[in-house]
Every structure is written in C-alpha cells, then in structure tokens.
Write a protein that holds these residues in place. Structure first.
Motif, PDB file in Angstrom:
ATOM      1  N   SER A  97      37.475  41.968  41.203  1.00 18.12           N
ATOM      2  CA  SER A  97      37.781  40.542  41.022  1.00 18.12           C
ATOM      3  C   SER A  97      37.796  40.128  39.557  1.00 18.12           C
ATOM      4  O   SER A  97      38.499  39.197  39.184  1.00 18.12           O
ATOM      5  CB  SER A  97      36.781  39.691  41.790  1.00 18.12           C
ATOM      6  N   THR A  98      37.002  40.832  38.710  1.00 14.08           N
ATOM      7  CA  THR A  98      36.983  40.429  37.297  1.00 14.08           C
ATOM      8  C   THR A  98      38.301  40.698  36.587  1.00 14.08           C
ATOM      9  O   THR A  98      38.571  40.167  35.521  1.00 14.08           O
ATOM     10  CB  THR A  98      35.862  41.154  36.531  1.00 14.08           C
TER      11      THR A  98
ATOM     12  N   PHE B  32      41.063  39.673  37.578  1.00 13.87           N
ATOM     13  CA  PHE B  32      41.970  38.534  37.708  1.00 13.87           C
ATOM     14  C   PHE B  32      41.722  37.433  36.700  1.00 13.87           C
ATOM     15  O   PHE B  32      42.318  36.370  36.779  1.00 13.87           O
ATOM     16  CB  PHE B  32      41.885  37.968  39.127  1.00 13.87           C
ATOM     17  N   LEU B  33      40.816  37.712  35.725  1.00  9.34           N
ATOM     18  CA  LEU B  33      40.602  36.708  34.689  1.00  9.34           C
ATOM     19  C   LEU B  33      41.570  36.934  33.552  1.00  9.34           C
ATOM     20  O   LEU B  33      41.187  37.098  32.405  1.00  9.34           O
ATOM     21  CB  LEU B  33      39.157  36.790  34.189  1.00  9.34           C
TER      22      LEU B  33
ATOM     23  N   TYR C  69      46.025  34.214  43.702  1.00  7.93           N
ATOM     24  CA  TYR C  69      45.229  35.046  42.823  1.00  7.93           C
ATOM     25  C   TYR C  69      45.130  34.488  41.417  1.00  7.93           C
ATOM     26  O   TYR C  69      44.657  35.182  40.503  1.00  7.93           O
ATOM     27  CB  TYR C  69      45.795  36.472  42.810  1.00  7.93           C
ATOM     28  N   ARG C  70      45.584  33.249  41.239  1.00  6.12           N
ATOM     29  CA  ARG C  70      45.444  32.533  39.964  1.00  6.12           C
ATOM     30  C   ARG C  70      45.961  33.357  38.797  1.00  6.12           C
ATOM     31  O   ARG C  70      45.342  33.422  37.746  1.00  6.12           O
ATOM     32  CB  ARG C  70      43.980  32.175  39.689  1.00  6.12           C
TER      33      ARG C  70
ATOM     34  N   LEU D 181      41.424  35.432  28.936  1.00  8.63           N
ATOM     35  CA  LEU D 181      41.182  34.213  29.702  1.00  8.63           C
ATOM     36  C   LEU D 181      41.868  33.015  29.060  1.00  8.63           C
ATOM     37  O   LEU D 181      42.440  32.157  29.749  1.00  8.63           O
ATOM     38  CB  LEU D 181      39.677  33.976  29.791  1.00  8.63           C
ATOM     39  N   ASN D 182      41.819  32.963  27.727  1.00  8.75           N
ATOM     40  CA  ASN D 182      42.517  31.889  27.025  1.00  8.75           C
ATOM     41  C   ASN D 182      43.992  31.932  27.333  1.00  8.75           C
ATOM     42  O   ASN D 182      44.633  30.912  27.573  1.00  8.75           O
ATOM     43  CB  ASN D 182      42.332  32.024  25.504  1.00  8.75           C
TER      44      ASN D 182
ATOM     45  N   LEU E  73      45.387  33.099  29.922  1.00  8.52           N
ATOM     46  CA  LEU E  73      45.604  32.651  31.294  1.00  8.52           C
ATOM     47  C   LEU E  73      45.696  31.132  31.349  1.00  8.52           C
ATOM     48  O   LEU E  73      46.573  30.570  31.994  1.00  8.52           O
ATOM     49  CB  LEU E  73      44.453  33.148  32.169  1.00  8.52           C
TER      50      LEU E  73
END
Lengths: 180, 271
Positions: free
Chosen positions: A90-91, A93-94, A124-125, A163-164, A166
């Motif tokens: 899951s990590t 997907f960041l 899934y963003r 993440l930024n 994203l």
C-alpha cells in the motif's frame, strides 16, 4: 517476496528504476526504448513485466515507479492489471504508482470504457495518463513525462518528493464528488 | 519517507582524480549520509507489508497520505538546509556547471531568435513586394481613371454635320444616276407596243386606255410600297400592259395579292 515494497533495498548510485506492467509486450518494449533514448542526468533502468507478482529469485534494484499499462482494446489487460494491483504494497500508492491507458485513439476498437480506467485510477488515488503508444510522436512525449516523474520518485530532484508530485498531479484528474 | 528527500547530488563529485581537502570532506559527508540511510533502511525493513483491496483502497490511502504529508511537513519545518562546504574548488566547479547550463540555454534562445528573425525578414520582403505591386496597380488605375474622366474632344459638332451633309448629297446624286440609268435601260429593252401597227384582226379587243411605260409601272409600285408599307398593293389598271405584268410576276419582281388576282405589289428587296 510476493508483494512489492517501495523501499526494500538501498538505492543504486544515481540510478532510477521504473517497472512497466502490461500485457502488450510490443508496446512496452517500444515505450522502454523511447525512455532510454531520453537525455537524463541519472542512469535509467527499465524493467518490463507481464503481471505481478514478480519472480523472487531475480536480483533486481529498488523499484522507484510502477506504471500499469492498460490497453483499452482488451478487457484482458484490464483484468491483468487489476489482479496485479493486489501484489503491491500500500505504501507504493503514495505517488510511486501511475496508470497509463493506451489505444484511446481508435474509438471503434475500444472494449474497455474510458470511465472504467478513470474509476480505477481514482480508487487507488494515482494519476492516470492517456497516450496512444503506437504513435511515435505521442510515445516520445509520454516517455519524456515518465522520465521526469521517475526522477522525482527516485528522489533525484531536490525538494520534491513523490507525494508532493501526487498532490500536484491531483487537480484536473479526479471526477467530481459522485464517488465519495 | 525522509529517504526520498536525501540529496544525491554530491555523489556525482566522487569520480574526480585529485584528492584534495575539500574532496575528502565531501566524501566523508557522503559516507555519513550513507550510514544514516542504511540505518533507516534497517528500520524500514522491520515494517510489515499490507496490500489493498478495492473496497478499502481509497479510505486507507487517504488516511496514509494525510499522515505522510503531515510528517513531511514537520520534517521540512525542522530541517535547516545543510550546505556543502564553501571551499574554493567546490564553488568553482559548481560555478562552471551553472555557467555551462546558462550558455546552453542562451544558445538555444539565440538560435530560436535568429530563425524567427529570418522568417520575419522573409515576410517583410514578401509584403514589400506585394505593396509595390499594389501601388503599381493603383497608379495605372488612376491614370486610366483620369483618361476616362476627361476625354480629349478631338472633333467638333460642325464637322460631323458637314460630313453628314456631304454623305447625303452623294447618296442623292447616286440615286438620281441610278434612276436615270434604269429609265434608259427600260426604254431600250422594254418599249411600249407600237401604236401604229395595223390591226390585222378586228376582233382583238384593244384597250382604250393609254398604256404607260414599264418605268412608270415600276414607279407606281415603288411609291406605293414606301408610302403605305402595310398595304403595298396596287390595282392592275387598264394602263398596265399585260405582258409586262406577266414579265414582272414571272421574274419575282412583283407579287400578286394572295386573295385578289387583280392586285399586285413590289417585292420588298430591301427587307
């Protein structure tokens, strides 16, 4: 390991690795070729896979970005991607996963509706990119984009994290509040 | 998550050949950072994995994103930017790199502007040529316009009048000449029958009326044709000598009235 983890190994020096997952071998090869032709300060490594989980006996470097390639002409590729998604931690997907839909140019051959892929990416963003990988020009442009994204996800661009990125890619892609 | 923020740029300076103080410092720093990374990696490998299903994907991802973003934010706030040591060689090397980049960019700009300049010059030339052509057209048109506005009067009215008068006189003379010739011709070739011929047979009826010459018949017919164009028919009178009437009819010079055999007209040769 059957599940891919984003930070399972130390990174190679100045290397960035991308994993392309999809059923269309030819398209993936062509995209990989275009990416490797790009000018890049870091060393690029492109791995291709038909589906996850990957065989665990191979000595592979740390994967920085996964791109799931869905061919809108075949339901099979969509199902393949959906199943492979279960083998990703899951990590990831960041910001380190992206979806790429190809074949939208030929409307008559599309058996997968555009909205299906949009919803999948939304669930899934992760960012969704559209590109007709068979056309040379579009493929080159997409390769450039992916190289930039890969550099950021590998941390080679100071000050911007995956993440930024994203959050920056979020603005125009999500459908309205219907699903929430 | 903090791993991704590590600046990997100093790694590129590791393949220089001369070993100087500055480089030793840099190398030491790099090794320290690498050790930190290894520690972090060890800690990370202890964290378990979890996969997502479609149903819980959104919610758990969103929660994870919130947590990560807040921790990233706090990390940014805590951290003060670490500078690489400001030694001369380092600065020079960095400066050179920057200048190289700048030079590349400026060259690009230069070539773009040059090509644009050339295109503009070509456009200008084309437009100039077009303008010249248009001006030429304008000039010639204005000349033409002037010519048509003030036509040069090369004749006067009286001259035309005189010309017409002479023409008419000539035509009248010609007409007289033709009529005289016609009269002479008719006299020579179509005389009236001789009145002095002895009458051999008494039972031949003689016309009592005075016969007129063929010339006169023709005159009558001609006048009638031009005086009364809608009814050019002349009644055959006793003064017309019948053989001559036959002659005229047979040769198509005169025509009978379609309903009345006693009337004839002249054929309209002028129409």
């Amino acid at each position: 390991m059957s599940v891919l983890r984003p930070l399972d190994k130390l990174p190679g020096l100045n290397t960035a690795t991308i994993l392309l997952v999809g059923t269309d071998d030819v398209l993936l090869q062509q995209l990989a070729g275009s990416m490797l032709k790009e000018d890049c300060a870091s060393e690029l490594k492109v791995h291709l896979a038909k589906s996850l989980p990957l065989p665990s006996d191979v000595n592979r470097p740390r994967i920085d970005l996964i791109v799931f390639v869905v061919n809108l002409h075949s339901q099979h590729s969509l199902r393949n991607v959906e199943e492979s998604l279960h083998h990703v931690d899951s990590t990831f997907f960041l910001g380190k996963v992206s979806f790429l839909a190809t074949g939208a140019g030929q409307e008559s051959h599309c058996s997968v509706h555009r909205n299906t892929v949009v919803k999948l990416a939304h669930t899934y963003r992760s960012p969704l990119l559209f590109c007709d990988l068979e056309v040379e020009g579009f493929r080159t442009t997409m390769a450039q984009r992916l190289v930039r994204m890969l550099q950021i996800c590998a941390g080679h661009v100071p000050g911007v994290s995956a993440l930024n990125l994203l959050s920056l890619l979020r603005s125009t892609e999500n459908p309205s509040l219907e699903d929430l | 998550m903090s791993l991704s923020q590590q600046d990997l740029d100093p790694d590129s300076t590791t393949d220089m050949e001369d070993v100087t103080d500055a480089e030793e410092e840099l190398i030491k720093k790099c090794e320290e950072m690498w050790k930190d990374m290894e520690e972090c990696q060890n800690k990370l490998s202890l964290v378990g994995t979890e996969t997502l299903t479609d149903s819980n994907a959104q919610l758990s991802l969103l929660i994870m994103q919130v947590k990560c973003l807040t921790s990233e934010l706090s990390q940014w706030r805590k951290e003060t930017p670490e500078m690489i040591p400001l030694k001369e060689e380092v600065l020079v090397a960095l400066g050179k790199e920057e200048f190289q980049k700048l030079r590349g960019d400026l060259e690009l700009v230069l070539s773009t502007i040059q090509s644009r300049n050339e295109k503009l010059k070509e456009d200008l030339e084309r437009e100039q040529k077009w303008l010249d052509e248009q001006q030429q057209i304008l000039e010639s048109l204005s000349v033409l316009h002037n010519e048509l506005k003030h036509p040069v009067v090369t004749f006067s009215e009286s001259r035309i009048f005189n010309q017409l008068k002479t023409k008419m006189r000539d035509i009248k003379e010609y007409k007289e000449k033709i009529l005289v010739t016609l009269g002479e011709f008719l006299e020579d070739h179509f005389p009236l029958p001789d009145r002095n011929v002895k009458k051999k047979k008494k039972n031949i009826q003689e016309s009592t009326a005075q016969l007129i010459t063929l010339h006169e018949i023709l005159e009558i017919l001609l006048n009638r044709l031009f005086d009364v164009p809608h009814d050019p028919y002349v009644k055959i009178s006793g003064s017309f000598w019948p053989p001559y009437i036959e002659l005229l009819l047979r040769n198509g010079i005169a025509l009978r009235h379609p309903e009345d055999p006693t009337r004839i007209r002249l054929e309209a040769f002028h129409q």
